[in-house]
Write a protein that holds these residues in place. Structure first.
Motif, PDB file in Angstrom:
ATOM      1  N   LEU A 228       0.814  -1.209   0.000  1.00  0.00           N
ATOM      2  CA  LEU A 228       0.000   0.000   0.000  1.00  0.00           C
ATOM      3  C   LEU A 228       0.852   1.264   0.000  1.00  0.00           C
ATOM      4  CD1 LEU A 228      -2.360  -1.683   0.027  1.00  0.00           C
ATOM      5  CD2 LEU A 228      -2.776  -1.177   2.425  1.00  0.00           C
TER       6      LEU A 228
ATOM      7  N   SER B  78      -3.675   7.652   0.233  1.00  0.00           N
ATOM      8  CA  SER B  78      -3.184   6.641   1.170  1.00  0.00           C
ATOM      9  C   SER B  78      -4.300   5.729   1.662  1.00  0.00           C
ATOM     10  CB  SER B  78      -2.508   7.313   2.361  1.00  0.00           C
ATOM     11  OG  SER B  78      -3.437   8.123   3.047  1.00  0.00           O
ATOM     12  N   ARG B  79      -5.548   6.114   1.439  1.00  0.00           N
ATOM     13  CA  ARG B  79      -6.698   5.382   2.007  1.00  0.00           C
ATOM     14  C   ARG B  79      -6.478   5.155   3.494  1.00  0.00           C
ATOM     15  NH1 ARG B  79     -10.705   5.046  -1.613  1.00  0.00           N
ATOM     16  NH2 ARG B  79     -11.797   4.133   0.099  1.00  0.00           N
ATOM     17  N   MET B  80      -5.907   6.142   4.114  1.00  0.00           N
ATOM     18  CA  MET B  80      -5.619   6.066   5.542  1.00  0.00           C
ATOM     19  C   MET B  80      -6.000   7.407   6.156  1.00  0.00           C
ATOM     20  SD  MET B  80      -1.954   6.322   7.187  1.00  0.00           S
ATOM     21  CE  MET B  80      -2.302   7.971   7.777  1.00  0.00           C
TER      22      MET B  80
ATOM     23  N   SER C  48     -13.508   4.598  13.815  1.00  0.00           N
ATOM     24  CA  SER C  48     -12.746   3.570  13.103  1.00  0.00           C
ATOM     25  C   SER C  48     -13.673   2.660  12.317  1.00  0.00           C
ATOM     26  CB  SER C  48     -11.941   2.710  14.085  1.00  0.00           C
ATOM     27  OG  SER C  48     -11.070   3.503  14.833  1.00  0.00           O
TER      28      SER C  48
ATOM     29  N   GLN D 174      -8.380   3.056   6.443  1.00  0.00           N
ATOM     30  CA  GLN D 174      -7.786   2.565   7.666  1.00  0.00           C
ATOM     31  C   GLN D 174      -7.557   3.748   8.602  1.00  0.00           C
ATOM     32  OE1 GLN D 174      -3.865   0.124   8.146  1.00  0.00           O
ATOM     33  NE2 GLN D 174      -4.940  -0.570   6.327  1.00  0.00           N
ATOM     34  N   VAL D 175      -7.781   3.540   9.871  1.00  0.00           N
ATOM     35  CA  VAL D 175      -7.565   4.612  10.840  1.00  0.00           C
ATOM     36  C   VAL D 175      -6.314   4.310  11.645  1.00  0.00           C
ATOM     37  CG1 VAL D 175      -8.463   5.770  12.890  1.00  0.00           C
ATOM     38  CG2 VAL D 175     -10.018   5.133  11.036  1.00  0.00           C
ATOM     39  N   THR D 176      -5.402   5.260  11.722  1.00  0.00           N
ATOM     40  CA  THR D 176      -4.294   5.065  12.636  1.00  0.00           C
ATOM     41  C   THR D 176      -4.423   6.074  13.758  1.00  0.00           C
ATOM     42  OG1 THR D 176      -2.403   6.478  12.195  1.00  0.00           O
ATOM     43  CG2 THR D 176      -2.969   4.872  10.497  1.00  0.00           C
ATOM     44  N   LEU D 177      -4.328   5.544  14.959  1.00  0.00           N
ATOM     45  CA  LEU D 177      -4.649   6.316  16.147  1.00  0.00           C
ATOM     46  C   LEU D 177      -3.380   6.779  16.839  1.00  0.00           C
ATOM     47  CD1 LEU D 177      -6.884   7.147  18.117  1.00  0.00           C
ATOM     48  CD2 LEU D 177      -6.569   4.945  19.243  1.00  0.00           C
TER      49      LEU D 177
ATOM     50  N   ARG E 259       3.065  10.786   6.649  1.00  0.00           N
ATOM     51  CA  ARG E 259       2.517   9.541   6.090  1.00  0.00           C
ATOM     52  C   ARG E 259       1.384   9.846   5.124  1.00  0.00           C
ATOM     53  NH1 ARG E 259       5.098   6.780  10.353  1.00  0.00           N
ATOM     54  NH2 ARG E 259       6.774   6.036   9.026  1.00  0.00           N
ATOM     55  N   ARG E 260       1.156  11.109   4.882  1.00  0.00           N
ATOM     56  CA  ARG E 260       0.161  11.573   3.915  1.00  0.00           C
ATOM     57  C   ARG E 260      -1.217  10.934   4.090  1.00  0.00           C
ATOM     58  NH1 ARG E 260       3.731  14.736   3.721  1.00  0.00           N
ATOM     59  NH2 ARG E 260       4.869  15.485   1.880  1.00  0.00           N
TER      60      ARG E 260
END
Lengths: 346, 346
Positions: free
Chosen positions: A67, A77-79, A100, A109-112, A132-133
DNA sequence: CTGAAAGCGCTAACAC
DNA sequence: GTGTTAGCGCTTTCAG
């Protein structure tokens, strides 16, 4: 020291030691890499037979698409990144959870990140995150430095701020007016005939705002504030117990206590029982947050309910709207309803 | 619908609408892109004067390095993924907190995923996570499908499993034997002279293992289990209150209750007070997790303490050792100490 | 100490 | 439907 990193690793089916990539799959399936990409991202643009061949190769080789590379190429990034001060607070935990879920459902995707209450180095935090864009950002509150604020603006991605409603928005916002919460709790207690009040609050920006709203309303109505105690964030049950002990000398007459968290309210109620202070006859207690603890304690504790889950869902909806290409709207700032839940302690 | 995504956005200092990149900084500073990269990643290999010029350009342009591109090129993401079933549990919250702190300190970003208790689609979860090419992984427990397990192996990155110690390790492991916890609680209560027991447990793999260990030890010692009740995970206070009501008919004689979480233990203690059951005289209660609630309740609740923070730190240390290039070692499986904390409810 | 060339693994854009 | 070409923005590697 210099032995291989893991000897329990199994050679991948391709026989190579490097992770399998899109060209490996393409070769195995006898197609071009682009076709493999399409099978993964836009399956309806590939013929069923080709799809089947490619899928088979993917499974056989155990291909896990990179990814990072895809994101660099597609500039998506789909993040999305989410920042909260703590996850120990049930309110934030449920916001994060529902956010989330909603985002994942939409393919993000969620980054916490947990940033704590001392706004340490928000610039470094944001730099690491934005580096991380992420396609979008959820942030809590608004105690950020101008430089950090500027970074968010320049990132040119949708940003939703939750939890607070008072500051100038970066972009979208969903929360409530903490001063008004304090004011409404004050009004509620005044309506019950109280004229002596105490506040027990964590020393974080929003909690202090609630306390201020409470004190102002109470004072304006001619009430007396017999104790206004602050403790370092985060709130704890222990702080509630200590707070009540500090309040003890003033409890010769009836009094109403507003705590900036249900944890402290619970602590106060426990300590009141220990000290023989009758609740609610001698002391009324109101918390904040509507934790399960408040509902399930005996006596159940009056508190302010916040819709954590719906906040998370709405925040996701806001971001997804933007990510779908919609522009700013009138209703990009949304009030989250809060409501006093009257129970046995008032 | 089709208006620009954000009209509050400010043109970046470079005057372009695209985010500034390393070549922009290089041009502005009159150096090669590689030199900018060195200033950021290996500052000691660049002359002070050049460094100053580049730093100035970075600040002036508001350059935020694209870690995605850097990661693709260097095949290092400086990111580690952590997966926990919930963050509502104080134990996991503190593991995550201390793990994040330790890793960030070493220059790694932690991205957290909350997977819930129903092991829904672990393959999809891992695929999404591994697709971002984390440098290492922290996962909780071990209820994973063979396919998911295989993916972790093939990812060829250091993996640390926490919380459980019973299964075959993927790589490193830090946790404890849940069956032994149950057994030790049983031994403790047997030592207090109890011969009638009850268990109240969430229906998740580890909690059930603790309950089994408890029941086995108690039975082997000739004790009777008067109630063995399971509730869907996660544990709640409400479940504890209900559990006690279910136990009521058996409370004609003295009894000892083991709950799979402090939340349930608290609920049981509250309900016991409501029902007029005297704790610990008629009913002994032991929880699990040592939440603040247990220590600060009145009566304070006997429980099992787990070192959440030290688990997180150790997990980080394990991964960092591997990331530094060290190979597997004998002590890659580490027992986390647990300990019964005796308080007023037993 | 600094630079130039090559490429990380993927997808946008354009052929066919 | 499918393939080809040309990058995405950075770092590795090798030269100076």
């Amino acid at each position: 020291m210099s032995e291989p990193v893991r000897d329990l690793s199994i050679r991948s089916a391709s026989g190579k030691n490097t992770p399998v990539k899109i060209t490996d799959v393409a070769a195995a399936a006898g197609v071009a890499p682009m076709t493999v990409s399409r099978v993964i991202n836009t399956p309806d643009r590939v013929s069923p037979e080709t799809t089947a061949r490619v899928r088979e190769a993917i499974d056989r080789l155990g291909y896990v698409p990179n990814l990072i590379a895809g994101g660099l190429s597609s500039r998506k990034s789909r993040m999305v990144a989410a920042i909260v001060p703590t996850i120990a607070h049930p309110m934030f935990a449920s916001v994060v959870q529902s956010f989330s879920d909603s985002m994942r459902h939409a393919g993000y995707q969620v980054t916490l990140s947990i940033c704590g209450y001392e706004d340490a180095d928000d610039e470094a935090l944001f730099r690491g995150l934005l580096g991380r864009r992420p396609d979008a950002l959820l942030i809590t509150g608004s105690g950020y430095s101008p430089a950090a604020w500027q970074m968010l603006i320049e990132a040119r991605i949708p940003v939703v701020e939750i939890w607070d409603m008072s500051s100038r928005p970066i972009d979208m916002m969903i929360g409530f007016d903490h001063a008004r919460v304090g004011a409404e709790v004050a009004a509620f207690l005044l309506g019950k005939g109280h004229d002596r009040f105490a506040v027990l609050t964590a020393r974080d920006a929003r909690a202090l705002t609630r306390a201020r709203g409470f004190v102002e309303t109470v004072t304006k109505a001619g009430g007396t504030v017999v104790l206004d105690q602050q403790i370092p964030a985060p709130s704890t049950i222990a702080a509630g117990r200590e707070g009540l002990r500090a309040l003890l000398p003033s409890l010769d007459r009836r009094c109403a206590l507003f705590c900036s968290s249900d944890l402290m309210a619970f602590g106060a109620v426990v300590e009141a029982r220990v000290q023989g202070v009758r609740v609610p006859e001698h002391l009324a207690v109101c918390g904040f947050g509507n934790f399960e603890l408040s509902a399930m304690n005996e006596p159940p504790i009056t508190t302010v309910n916040l819709e954590g889950a719906s906040t998370g869902r709405s925040a996701a909806a806001f971001l997804l709207r933007r990510l779908a290409g919609e522009g700013p709207r009138e209703d990009d700032r949304m009030q989250v309803p809060f409501r006093i839940i009257e129970r046995a302690t008032t």
